[in-house]
Each structure stands twice: as C-alpha cells, then as structure tokens.
Design a protein around this motif. Sequence first.
Motif, PDB file in Angstrom:
ATOM      1  N   UNK A   1      -0.968   1.838  -8.075  1.00  0.00           N
ATOM      2  CA  UNK A   1      -2.191   1.029  -8.163  1.00  0.00           C
ATOM      3  C   UNK A   1      -2.568   0.834  -9.611  1.00  0.00           C
ATOM      4  N   UNK A   2      -2.460   1.899 -10.387  1.00  0.00           N
ATOM      5  CA  UNK A   2      -2.809   1.807 -11.801  1.00  0.00           C
ATOM      6  C   UNK A   2      -1.892   0.815 -12.494  1.00  0.00           C
ATOM      7  N   UNK A   3      -0.652   0.825 -12.093  1.00  0.00           N
ATOM      8  CA  UNK A   3       0.301  -0.100 -12.701  1.00  0.00           C
ATOM      9  C   UNK A   3      -0.090  -1.546 -12.411  1.00  0.00           C
TER      10      UNK A   3
ATOM     11  N   UNK B   1       0.857  -1.194   0.000  1.00  0.00           N
ATOM     12  CA  UNK B   1       0.000   0.000   0.000  1.00  0.00           C
ATOM     13  C   UNK B   1       0.888   1.237   0.000  1.00  0.00           C
ATOM     14  N   UNK B   2       1.313   1.648  -1.175  1.00  0.00           N
ATOM     15  CA  UNK B   2       2.212   2.791  -1.233  1.00  0.00           C
ATOM     16  C   UNK B   2       1.489   4.100  -1.119  1.00  0.00           C
ATOM     17  N   UNK B   3       0.205   4.094  -1.511  1.00  0.00           N
ATOM     18  CA  UNK B   3      -0.543   5.348  -1.500  1.00  0.00           C
ATOM     19  C   UNK B   3      -0.367   6.113  -2.797  1.00  0.00           C
ATOM     20  N   UNK B   4       0.494   5.645  -3.651  1.00  0.00           N
ATOM     21  CA  UNK B   4       0.695   6.339  -4.929  1.00  0.00           C
ATOM     22  C   UNK B   4      -0.289   5.774  -5.943  1.00  0.00           C
ATOM     23  N   UNK B   5      -1.094   6.643  -6.515  1.00  0.00           N
ATOM     24  CA  UNK B   5      -2.108   6.223  -7.457  1.00  0.00           C
ATOM     25  C   UNK B   5      -1.495   5.500  -8.643  1.00  0.00           C
ATOM     26  N   UNK B   6      -0.364   5.972  -9.046  1.00  0.00           N
ATOM     27  CA  UNK B   6       0.283   5.384 -10.219  1.00  0.00           C
ATOM     28  C   UNK B   6       0.618   3.925  -9.981  1.00  0.00           C
TER      29      UNK B   6
END
Lengths: 781, 134
Positions: A761-763, A754-759
């Motif tokens: 998750x999109x990846x 859970x990095x919190x970076x939207x990118x």
Amino acid sequence: MYKFIWLVPLLPLAGAAINGIFGRWLRFPEKLVGGIAVGTVALSFLISVAAIYSYGFGGNGLWPNPYVSTQTAFTWIPGGAVKQTLGQAAPGSGEAKTISIANQPVTVPAARSSLLNIEWSYQLDPLSAIFMLIVNGVGLCIFVFATGYMHDDPGFYRFFAYMGLFMFSMLVLVMGSNFVMMFVGWEGVGLCSYLLIGYYFNRNEAANASRKAFITNRIGDFGFILAIFGIIATFGTAQYTQVMPQAASYPIEMLGNWGLMSWIALGLMIGACGKSAQFPLHVWLPDAMAGPTPVSALIHAATMVTAGLYMLTRTNVIFQHSQTMMLVVAVIGAFTAIFAATIGITQNDIKKVLAYSTVSQLGFMFLACGVGAFVIGIFHVMTHAFFKALMFLGAGSVIHGMHHEQDMRRMGGLRKYMPYTYFAFMAGWLAICGIIPFSGFWSKDEILWRTASTNHIPVGWLLWIVGTIAATCTAFYMTRLMAMTFWGKYRGDDGKEARGDDHTRGKHEHHPHVPHESPKSMWVPLVVLAILATVGGFVGISTAFTGGKEVGGKLNIVTWLSPVIWNPSTKAFGAEPGEAPAETPAQTIRAGAPINIERQAEGGLPYGDTGFNLAHAVEAKLGSETATEWVFIVISLIVAGIGIGLGLLFYVKDTRLADVWAARLAPLYRASYHKYWIDEFYGWAVTRRTMDLARGVFNFDAKVVDGGVNGAAWLTRLSSKITGGTDKYFVDGLVNAIADFVVRLMSPIVRAAQTGLTANYALVMVIGLLLAVAYYLVKMF
Amino acid sequence: MTQLSPLCLLLLQETSGGRIAHAIEGVKHPDLSKFLVIAAILFIIGVAGVLTRRNLLVIFMSIELILNAANLNFIAFSRYLQDTGTGNPMAGQIFTVFIIVVAAAEAAVGLGIVIALYRNRETIWIDEIDLMKW
C-alpha cells in the motif's frame, strides 16, 4: 341627561363581567356578588329614569322626536360610501336629478348617503323608554328577590353574571337604534335564556329544556334575520329613523295582496312567534320553567318574551301596511290566548300554570297588535310585566317556603304561613283576572274592546268571542291556583300544621316539612310589584272613565306612545293634537257593511270594508260610543266574575266537583292535561323524522360513502400488490442478476490488489506521489 | 548578527576578495540548493526504508527521516526568505517546531500501537500483519 343612556346597558354588563370573571377566582362572598349585581342594575334604573324624565318632561325634552346617541356612537359595521359616478347629486339629498351628458338628459337616481353603515348607537324614544323602565324596574325587583332566593346556591356568582348579561342584552335589544342591534340583543337574550334555563345543568330536564328553548328560538330567529335582510335590501339601511318614514310611503297591501311589506312582516312575525312563544313555536316556554324561579319571572314572563311585542310595535308601520299579516297576527294571538289558557286549567305544577298563563297573555298582546292597537299591546306588556313578575316571584317565594315543592296538590292553606306572599299574590290574581281597578283590567279590557271595534281586519267579533272566553279561562285557572296554593288546608307531607309555631325564619334546614315566610329580601320586591300591579293600570285608563278623552298628557301611555305608531287613516306618525288616536269618529252609524263603506268614502277607513263589526253594531243600537264601551267593560267584568266564581265553586266550596267534572269531560281533560299532545306531535313529526333522516344519512355515509372509500382502498391495495410483486421479482431480480454477474466477473481481478501487505500500500502511495510530481514537472517544462 | 557586524566588517576590510571573505559571504547568504539536495536524499532514504524494511520500528525511524527532511526544507527556505526578504521567514521555523511536536506525539501513539500489536500477535514484522487482506 338623556345623553348618558349609553351607560344604561353598559352598567349591568360591567357588573356581570366583574361577577363572572372574578366571582369564582377571588371567591366573592354572596353579599358582594349580590351587591354588585343589584347596584349596577339600580344605577342603570336611576339613569334611565333620569334620562326619560329629561327626554319627555324636561325643559329641552325631545319628545316626540326620537333621540339617537350619535355623539357617542361609532360605525359598527362600515359599508363604505356610495361612489357617485354621474352628476353632482349631493349625498343624502334624497332627490333624483336630471343632468345633461353629451346633450342627452340623464336621470341620476337619488343618492344615498351611505351604502350600509350600521352604527352602534342607542335610541331613546317613547317605545324604548317604556321598555327601559320595564326591564330595569321589574329587573331590579327580581334581582333583589334573587339575592334571597338563590341564597346558599353554589353557583351564586354564575347566576348573577348570567342575569347581568341578560340585562345588557335586553337593554341593547330595546335601546338599539337599528335592526341589527336589535338582532344582537335578540340573540343575546336567547343565549342568556339558554344559559339560565340550563342553570341547574346537572338536572337532565333542565339541560333538555335549555336546548329545546334555544332550538325553537332559532326557528324564529331565522325568520327575523330574513326580515332584516329584506328591510336592508328594500330601504338600504337598518336605522329605525330612516326605515320607518320610507316604509310609510309604501301603499297598503289589502287582504289577499301579498307584497314586499307582507313578506317582511311575515319574517318579523316568525321571529316574534319564536321569541314570544306564540302558537306553533310556544313549546319551549313551559319547559323553560326548569330554570330558577327568578329567571322565569324576569326572562320568561316580564321581559324577554315581550321582545316579540317590542319588535311588532317597533315595526308597526310595516305591519299596518299588510292587512293579511295583521289578520295573521291577530288570529295567532287569539288562538294562542285560548289554547294556552285551556291548558293552564289542568296543570298541577304551579310554575307550569303560570307559564301557560304567560303564553296566553302574550297571545292577548299579539291580538292587540293584530287589531291595530299596538299601544294597548305595549300597555298590556307593561301591566303583565308587573303582575306576572309578581306572581312568578310569589310562586318562587312559595317554592322557597315549601322547600322546593312545586306541585300545587301538596300545598294549600299557605295564607297562614306566608302572609306577605299571600297578599302580594292576591293583587296579582285580581290584576290578571281583570277586576277593576287592578292594572290587568285596564289593559285586557281595552284589548277586548279594540278587538270588537277594529277597522283593521275582518272577523274582529269572532276574535272578541275567543278572547273573552280566554279571559274567562284565565280567571278560572288563576282562582284555581290561588285556591290550591293559599286557601283550604295544608296538604304537605305529614299534614302537621302545628309545627309552624316554633319555626324560625330562614333556618329551614331544621324543619324540612313546614312552610315558612320568605326573608325580607324576597317579600319586599313582592310588595313593590304588588303596588305596581294594583295602580300601574291608571297610566292607560280607559277613555270611558274620562269622558272620551285621553287624560294626563304625556303620562298617559296612549299619548306617550303615539309618536311611534303610524296612523293608517292620516298616513302619518302620531295622532293629531287634541284627538284620540285610532278612535272611531263620533258620528251616526248603522250596523254592518254599509257603515264601513260610508267611512271609507270619508277617508277614515284605510282598510276598506272589514265585514260585520260587533262594536259598531252595538253602537248603532245604543247610539253612543261611550255607552258601547261601557257595555264591553261590563261584559268583561262579568266574564271575569264567572271565571272566579267557577273557580271558587270547584276548588273552595266543593273540592270534589273538580274531579267529577274532570271525569265527565274526560277526553277534554286529557287533551288539556297532555297539552293537546303538541310536544308528542313535534316529537313524532320533527324530532323523530330528524333522527330518521340522520340515521338515513348515517347509513348512506356508512354504506355508500365508506363503501366507496373502502373499495378504493381495496383497489389501491390490489394494484400495490401487483406493482409490488413486479418490483420485487422482476425489477429487483434483474438488478440482482446484473450485480451478481458483475461481481463474479470483476472480483478475481480487483481483489488481487488487496494484498494485505502494508508495504504494498505504501508503495502505491509513493508511486502515486511520484506520478503526481511527474505530471507537475512535465506540465511545467 | 548585528552584534557581530563590527567584527565582520573588520574581517572584510583585512581580507578583501580572499577565502575568508568568500566563506563569510557563504554564511551570510547560504546556497539553498545544497540544503534541498540533502533534504531530498534524506527523504528518499526515508521512503526507501518505509517501503523495504519489515520491522515496524525501523519503519518508524524511516518516517522520522522523512519528517526531518521536510523540516530541513522548511529551515532552508526560511533562511532563504530571510535573505531575499520577500516573505515571512518566521513561518518556516514555526512550522518546524510544530512538526517536531507532531512527530513526538505520533511516535508516542505509534509505539503504543506497536506494543499493543506485539502483545496480541507476538510479532512486529509487517509482512505477517496482513489482516487488511480481502
């Protein structure tokens, strides 16, 4: 015409239904309610008169055979037909049959047409005819009276609804063609009695009295229903027309033999005792006076309490088969007669005196049945209905005129204020005292004569003495009632007599303390009943007056009723034509036992030697039966005269004498005044013991049963604490420990995703998409 | 196409087997694979934009590219089905219209979110918007 008798009970029921359902809802005025009630009863009376005329005297009259309304009947409690499995014995042929099965002769029992089909049909026969006339005729008078008596009562419609329901129940009781219908009527009148005694339900004594009446009646009903079961089990049917011939074929059970007939008769007798207020169960009737006075007249004097007599006479075959029960009936009757008469002497409430008088007269009727003179018992029912209804209505008129004062000590001198009531009451007084030619004389004298001359039971002479003393007491207390109520001086509240002059009838609110004559609707029924009480006795005129024969054909009650009565001498119903029923044959006889043995040898004495017989002893001295009867007539007139004379002496000539003698005979006076403490004894022996039992059971429930339940609950709570603790500290602890361990182990790894970076998750999504497509492509190629 | 058919027929007759005829054939029956390749390229550009760009607005634009790639596919297949006649060619076109409508709505909502986000956080750089972290 007698095909329409089904209307007779139905009309009062319809009137009661209209009054009961719509009376309050549509706010019926009094005139309408009274009109409906009186109209239906009058119509019912007319129908019954027409039906009985066509039955007994019409061109195609059925008398002496009973008419059962099977055309308009329906099977009320179907039991189904008996399945005939062996042979071809026709249903209802009534004969056993021998058939051959496998070359062996087999006897097939007689087939019954049905197992137990109880039908709802009405029976018109001499007995029910008399009761229909009494119930409807006296009932009509009382209904008319009640429209005046209950005037301005808020429950007017309710009163007449109950009364109509009572008429229906009583008519079902006397007109039903089987024992189950009789029981329905029996319970119905019990219910109406309860409702009407408790009519003034806001008065505690009335509510208590109604409960007392109901519960006491239940005891009797218990015996009655057992007897009905016995009858059904023995005869396989409850229909009178089928039971009676079967019962007649049973052997007579002599004194001391206790067989089937005696058991059935015992049950019936218990029922009769409850309903007709005989000795052990008489306590409810005096208390029942808490109801309105017309109720006392109709239910507790004229009709309902005579239901026991109706039942005894209806089942006279069964009773006559048990000499023991005949003796029991006679002894209870005679004892009740004298017992209640002695209580009546000391009562001060006018209705209480009449109530004990009713109990006493019912005792006379039972005595008549017990000595085998069922017809005379019914005759006394009839005359008693006339004169006792008259006296109750007279008492009601007095109470009405006295503004609801019932204590005789506050009356006196009412002759001046209430002339119609006075003269009507006088006829009743002379009738109950037994003065010739008033109706009471004929029936009471005949009862005493039959008691003295009975061949049914032993100790007839003793019962005669008891009955004669009771008759004396009756004359005494009735004279006392007359004297205290109508003669002498007015002893009302203020003692002012002069205010009666400007008194206007029917507006008693303005003159609360002055007695007045009752309205016309009240004294007209009184006059009608007074006429009946005067001349009603001639239908049963003593044979001593008519040269030893029953005169008047079917108009003579003895002849009219004879088809219903089983004759133990001839073992058949009814009397032979031309011969007086149950009369002793005219022959030379001697006193004591040998006569009876002689007669028994001739087949005239089915009950064997009954010991010393007073009438036969006198007859042996005089040599003529008619002369003997005259002796007894004179004796009963003399004792009536003695009673009246004593009453006049005590309460007219020298009023202080009563108190003097009450003081001299203080223990007896107290016993009589307190009704021999029977109520107190029942209260102690029955009510208190029942309460003790109830308390004991309650304690058992509270301590043992509840203790057990509570202990079980405590145990459950304890075990739940243990298991709960185990669950909470052990099982949960284990689960939590494992979960904690897993969390500690895994969370550093898993949370890195859970990095919190939207990118990111999109990846991941794109990679997943690619993988899915790749999987698909790989699979394809 | 039916109104043009006399003209087309004329051209066919004049230059039978020539370049014009070839071009007309290409218009009448376009090659599906070319459209699919263009759409795939558009899609990849869009995905790359979504994954790599940090500005939210640019990401939106990239999403639009992805949607348009899908639209292009729909149109291409629609035309292809019209040629072969093995399916309902109108379905793809109607879907495209739907997608344009949904994209417009999505853009409106998305831009609203962007404005709200900017008002709260004063940034639209998505590597600074990391509240979804554990």
